[in-house]
Motif scaffolding. Structure first.
Motif, PDB file in Angstrom:
ATOM      1  N   UNK A 223       0.836  -1.196   0.000  1.00 10.39           N
ATOM      2  CA  UNK A 223       0.000   0.000   0.000  1.00 10.39           C
ATOM      3  C   UNK A 223       0.872   1.247   0.000  1.00 10.39           C
ATOM      4  N   UNK A 224       1.868   1.265   0.865  1.00  7.87           N
ATOM      5  CA  UNK A 224       2.842   2.347   0.965  1.00  7.87           C
ATOM      6  C   UNK A 224       4.036   1.794   1.724  1.00  7.87           C
ATOM      7  N   UNK A 225       5.239   1.865   1.140  1.00  8.01           N
ATOM      8  CA  UNK A 225       6.405   1.303   1.816  1.00  8.01           C
ATOM      9  C   UNK A 225       6.563   1.835   3.243  1.00  8.01           C
ATOM     10  N   UNK A 226       6.900   0.941   4.148  1.00  2.00           N
ATOM     11  CA  UNK A 226       7.111   1.300   5.549  1.00  2.00           C
ATOM     12  C   UNK A 226       8.499   1.901   5.726  1.00  2.00           C
ATOM     13  N   UNK A 227       8.581   3.012   6.430  1.00  2.00           N
ATOM     14  CA  UNK A 227       9.880   3.584   6.748  1.00  2.00           C
ATOM     15  C   UNK A 227      10.423   2.912   8.002  1.00  2.00           C
ATOM     16  N   UNK A 228      11.701   3.098   8.243  1.00  2.00           N
ATOM     17  CA  UNK A 228      12.310   2.548   9.451  1.00  2.00           C
ATOM     18  C   UNK A 228      11.609   3.100  10.693  1.00  2.00           C
ATOM     19  N   UNK A 229      11.316   4.397  10.681  1.00  2.00           N
ATOM     20  CA  UNK A 229      10.634   5.007  11.820  1.00  2.00           C
ATOM     21  C   UNK A 229       9.268   4.400  12.078  1.00  2.00           C
ATOM     22  N   UNK A 230       8.531   4.125  11.014  1.00  2.06           N
ATOM     23  CA  UNK A 230       7.211   3.509  11.172  1.00  2.06           C
ATOM     24  C   UNK A 230       7.325   2.089  11.698  1.00  2.06           C
ATOM     25  N   UNK A 231       8.315   1.353  11.209  1.00  2.40           N
ATOM     26  CA  UNK A 231       8.524  -0.011  11.703  1.00  2.40           C
ATOM     27  C   UNK A 231       8.893   0.023  13.180  1.00  2.40           C
ATOM     28  N   UNK A 232       9.804   0.918  13.540  1.00  2.00           N
ATOM     29  CA  UNK A 232      10.202   1.037  14.950  1.00  2.00           C
ATOM     30  C   UNK A 232       9.012   1.430  15.817  1.00  2.00           C
ATOM     31  N   UNK A 233       8.268   2.444  15.383  1.00  5.01           N
ATOM     32  CA  UNK A 233       7.104   2.894  16.154  1.00  5.01           C
ATOM     33  C   UNK A 233       6.122   1.744  16.360  1.00  5.01           C
ATOM     34  N   UNK A 234       5.888   0.974  15.316  1.00  6.03           N
ATOM     35  CA  UNK A 234       4.915  -0.120  15.387  1.00  6.03           C
ATOM     36  C   UNK A 234       5.394  -1.239  16.304  1.00  6.03           C
ATOM     37  N   UNK A 235       6.553  -1.788  16.025  1.00  2.99           N
ATOM     38  CA  UNK A 235       7.001  -2.985  16.746  1.00  2.99           C
ATOM     39  C   UNK A 235       7.506  -2.681  18.154  1.00  2.99           C
ATOM     40  N   UNK A 236       8.184  -1.556  18.318  1.00  4.61           N
ATOM     41  CA  UNK A 236       8.656  -1.202  19.658  1.00  4.61           C
ATOM     42  C   UNK A 236       7.499  -0.691  20.511  1.00  4.61           C
ATOM     43  N   UNK A 237       6.583   0.038  19.883  1.00  2.00           N
ATOM     44  CA  UNK A 237       5.416   0.536  20.612  1.00  2.00           C
ATOM     45  C   UNK A 237       4.545  -0.585  21.154  1.00  2.00           C
ATOM     46  N   UNK A 238       4.454  -1.673  20.404  1.00  2.00           N
ATOM     47  CA  UNK A 238       3.692  -2.843  20.843  1.00  2.00           C
ATOM     48  C   UNK A 238       4.538  -3.784  21.693  1.00  2.00           C
TER      49      UNK A 238
END
Length: 189
Positions: free
Chosen positions: A35-50
């Motif tokens: 849908x839209x490539x994930x940035x490193x920041x988005x990956x970090x926010x998602x996985x570290x946030x959870x």
């Protein structure tokens, strides 16, 4: 690290095996990035946030994905999956990763992407003033500022909450203010 990720910052049920972290990243990029490539920041926010993975293992796994040709980074910093990464995700994710982890990761990544889009449209900054903290909010479109608002708040925590609320709900706030300004008053009876 010999096969086991650090467990600090990982909630029970999260991933503590570095191979599983790599498989999760392949799965996540394959599932969300078309849908839209994930940035490193988005990956970090998602996985570290959870609290699904540890920061150090996440960083190492992202580097490993690139190095091993499982994922590539585009010119905007977005991760895309390669055919080799698709094969890893398809063959290993169901057997090696709990469904709850996969679902939580995808939900969190989509939220992170939505937050990034909203943050790009709804700008908010906090400025320390002698009276407290000013939160300066604005919405721009096609290079023109459509809306700006400044609110003075007493402390940094309240200012940060207001900043985040504007990023999240800026369009709604704009619509409500515009509606209040554009609606004629009813004459008193």
């Amino acid at each position: 690290m010999s096969g086991n990720a650090f467990t600090f910052g990982v909630k029970p049920g999260g991933l503590t095996d570095n191979i599983e972290v790599r498989i999760l990243l392949c799965y996540l990029i394959k599932t969300v990035a078309p849908m839209a490539p994930l940035t490193r920041g988005e990956i970090e926010q998602a996985l570290l946030g959870e609290q699904l993975v540890n920061y150090f293992e996440l960083s190492s796994a992202l580097a490993d994905l690139e190095q091993n040709g499982l994922a590539a980074v585009d010119d905007k910093g977005g991760y895309t999956i390669t055919p080799k990464g698709v094969a890893v995700a398809d063959e290993l994710s169901v057997d090696r990763l709990p469904r709850t982890v996969r679902e939580a990761a995808v939900r969190a990544a989509v939220r992170a992407q939505q937050w990034a889009r909203k943050a790009a449209q709804h700008k908010a900054e906090i400025v320390r003033t002698p009276e407290g903290y000013a939160v300066r909010c604005s919405i721009s479109e096609m290079g023109s500022r459509l809306f700006s608002l400044e609110v003075l708040l007493p402390d940094a925590l309240t200012a940060e909450m207001a900043k985040n609320a504007f990023v999240e709900h800026g369009s709604d706030i704009y619509a409500q203010v515009l509606g209040a300004l554009a609606t004629p008053d009813e004459p008193e009876k």
